[in-house]
Write a protein that holds these residues in place. Structure first.
Motif, PDB file in Angstrom:
ATOM      1  N   LYS A  31       0.848  -1.190   0.000  1.00  0.00           N
ATOM      2  CA  LYS A  31       0.000   0.000   0.000  1.00  0.00           C
ATOM      3  C   LYS A  31       0.888   1.246   0.000  1.00  0.00           C
ATOM      4  O   LYS A  31       1.815   1.366   0.800  1.00  0.00           O
ATOM      5  CB  LYS A  31      -0.900  -0.015   1.240  1.00  0.00           C
ATOM      6  CG  LYS A  31      -2.040   0.964   1.229  1.00  0.00           C
ATOM      7  CD  LYS A  31      -2.860   0.833   2.506  1.00  0.00           C
ATOM      8  CE  LYS A  31      -3.509  -0.535   2.640  1.00  0.00           C
ATOM      9  NZ  LYS A  31      -4.383  -0.632   3.835  1.00  0.00           N
ATOM     10  N   ASP A  58      -7.514  -8.941  -0.966  1.00  0.00           N
ATOM     11  CA  ASP A  58      -7.301  -7.506  -1.072  1.00  0.00           C
ATOM     12  C   ASP A  58      -5.865  -7.158  -0.684  1.00  0.00           C
ATOM     13  O   ASP A  58      -5.051  -8.041  -0.371  1.00  0.00           O
ATOM     14  CB  ASP A  58      -8.348  -6.728  -0.271  1.00  0.00           C
ATOM     15  CG  ASP A  58      -8.222  -6.898   1.245  1.00  0.00           C
ATOM     16  OD1 ASP A  58      -7.142  -7.267   1.745  1.00  0.00           O
ATOM     17  OD2 ASP A  58      -9.239  -6.635   1.938  1.00  0.00           O
ATOM     18  N   ASP A  85      -4.619  -5.990   1.900  1.00  0.00           N
ATOM     19  CA  ASP A  85      -4.299  -6.405   3.263  1.00  0.00           C
ATOM     20  C   ASP A  85      -4.354  -7.918   3.435  1.00  0.00           C
ATOM     21  O   ASP A  85      -4.252  -8.425   4.554  1.00  0.00           O
ATOM     22  CB  ASP A  85      -5.250  -5.736   4.254  1.00  0.00           C
ATOM     23  CG  ASP A  85      -5.078  -4.229   4.300  1.00  0.00           C
ATOM     24  OD1 ASP A  85      -3.919  -3.765   4.339  1.00  0.00           O
ATOM     25  OD2 ASP A  85      -6.098  -3.507   4.286  1.00  0.00           O
ATOM     26  N   ARG A  86      -4.523  -8.631   2.328  1.00  0.00           N
ATOM     27  CA  ARG A  86      -4.544 -10.099   2.279  1.00  0.00           C
ATOM     28  C   ARG A  86      -5.790 -10.699   2.918  1.00  0.00           C
ATOM     29  O   ARG A  86      -5.782 -11.843   3.365  1.00  0.00           O
ATOM     30  CB  ARG A  86      -3.294 -10.693   2.909  1.00  0.00           C
ATOM     31  CG  ARG A  86      -2.074 -10.814   1.986  1.00  0.00           C
ATOM     32  CD  ARG A  86      -1.839  -9.642   1.098  1.00  0.00           C
ATOM     33  NE  ARG A  86      -0.718  -9.882   0.161  1.00  0.00           N
ATOM     34  CZ  ARG A  86      -0.264  -8.979  -0.684  1.00  0.00           C
ATOM     35  NH1 ARG A  86      -0.819  -7.773  -0.725  1.00  0.00           N
ATOM     36  NH2 ARG A  86       0.723  -9.272  -1.509  1.00  0.00           N
ATOM     37  N   ASN A  87      -6.879  -9.967   2.916  1.00  0.00           N
ATOM     38  CA  ASN A  87      -8.169 -10.528   3.314  1.00  0.00           C
ATOM     39  C   ASN A  87      -8.768 -11.252   2.119  1.00  0.00           C
ATOM     40  O   ASN A  87      -8.987 -10.641   1.068  1.00  0.00           O
ATOM     41  CB  ASN A  87      -9.118  -9.421   3.777  1.00  0.00           C
ATOM     42  CG  ASN A  87      -8.606  -8.692   4.993  1.00  0.00           C
ATOM     43  OD1 ASN A  87      -8.300  -9.309   6.009  1.00  0.00           O
ATOM     44  ND2 ASN A  87      -8.491  -7.374   4.896  1.00  0.00           N
TER      45      ASN A  87
END
Length: 383
Positions: free
Chosen positions: A100, A364, A366-368
């Motif tokens: 990010k 995503d 954030d690795r969700n």
């Protein structure tokens, strides 16, 4: 039908037919891919094809003890891929980890993301990553291999480099058992190797790169990645290419893509990019359900056309575009925010035919995990 067993745009240039657009990974650009200033090509020659079986050898799990588990050898015979003597189907993702606020290529961070990403990939049954830049960090390859993940390693994508750059890149990791294949170019018929080269000059540079690889390492197949279906003339002009990677975005189905490919080549292929983004321009809203629907439908088609034992399908599998969101892709926005900007070149991803560049991840930034991740997991891990 689940995945077979194993270890684990707009039409192009040069008269090549195609449909749909391209979500190339070097940033948003002109219709069907990334444009660029014109650049001089590099001449290159091609010798005879590399038709002999390839066998990478190597240690199974990277511990040096010579066992025959993960990573024990790659072979490509009769249009069938095997690793360690077992049939291998590419259950892959395109992996280009940028944090990010970062941009590509300056902030590309394989080492910073590999531990968490590889564990999450393994949980979904993913066994291959395809890169857009070269991994030469052995620690990164070790971490991937520890999770049973192999690498389609890009070694030549930018025409501003001489093809001779492949020498050092291949030599650095050619003996690592995580290497599956060497990759040359990414939908270069759209972008002219990202510097606007002509089709002929791009082809010549790639042929020289392929010849240099073969002189150094004849134990791993060589791939080139094309936007949609190449012409038979293009295929014939690249005799050292063992496997064709196809980037295709045709909505909720590949249609007749597999028949189109077998009409121009008898070599194996895989879908080097496919899928859908998670933003729906029709609704001007996030639509993870549509992304998951496309992921499931398209991946099932790959499996159904798989080049597995008892099948006459040409497809070695696929690397879905893509693993994680990239917030830097919208040139009109900020790398610190996720924007919905996109292009709609005609044809393209389901359901809106719009390439919303910052929303392609099955996880995503954030690795969700999104539902698309769960769709892959269901196809790749359920008995």
């Amino acid at each position: 039908m689940k995945a077979p067993g194993g270890s684990g745009g707009a039409g192009g240039n040069g008269g090549d037919a195609g449909s749909g657009g391209a979500a190339g990974d070097a940033g948003a650009g002109a219709t069907g891919g990334v444009g660029g200033a014109s650049g001089a090509g590099t001449s290159g020659g091609a010798g005879g094809g590399s038709d002999a079986p390839v066998d990478a050898g190597g240690d199974g799990d990277g511990d040096g003890d010579g066992d025959a588990a993960v990573g024990s050898g790659v072979s490509l015979e009769g249009g069938r891929l095997s690793v360690g003597g077992e049939p291998f189907f590419i259950r892959g993702v395109c992996w280009n980890p940028v944090p990010k606020g970062g941009t590509h290529p300056a902030d590309l961070d394989f080492s910073g993301f590999v531990e968490d990403d590889a564990a999450l990939m393994r949980a979904a049954g993913i066994n291959v990553v395809r890169t857009y830049d070269t991994i030469t960090d052995v620690a990164v390859l070790d971490a991937l291999l520890a999770q049973g993940i192999y690498v389609l390693n890009m070694v030549y994508a930018w025409g501003g480099d001489e093809p001779s750059v492949v020498d050092a890149r291949v030599n650095a990791v050619k003996d690592h058992p995580a290497i599956l294949m060497w990759v040359l170019g990414n939908e270069w018929n759209y972008n002219g190797l990202y510097v606007g080269m002509s089709h002929a000059d791009s082809l010549a540079a790639l042929n020289e790169a392929a010849a240099r690889i073969l002189a150094i390492d004849d134990t791993h197949p060589i791939v080139t990645v094309y936007g949609e279906i190449p012409s038979s003339e293009t295929v014939e002009a690249m005799p050292l290419i063992d496997v064709w990677g196809i980037n295709a975005y045709r909505g909720l189905s590949f249609g007749n893509l597999f028949d189109q490919f077998t009409a121009v080549s008898d070599k194996p292929m895989f879908l080097a990019e496919y899928g859908a983004d998670a933003y729906d321009a029709n609704q001007d809203a996030v639509n993870v359900a549509a992304q998951a629907e496309a992921t499931e439908a398209l991946t099932q088609e790959l499996i159904d056309h798989g080049a597995a034992a008892g099948s006459d399908g040409p497809c070695l599998g696929g690397t879905i575009f893509e693993w994680a969101d990239e917030w830097w892709k919208d040139g009109d926005g900020s790398a610190n925010a996720q924007e919905p900007g996109g292009i709609a070149p005609g044809g393209g991803p389901y359901p809106d035919q719009t390439f919303n560049e910052e929303w392609w991840g099955v996880v995503d930034i954030d690795r969700n995990p999104r539902p698309a991740y769960e769709a892959l997991k269901s196809l790749y891990t359920d008995p």
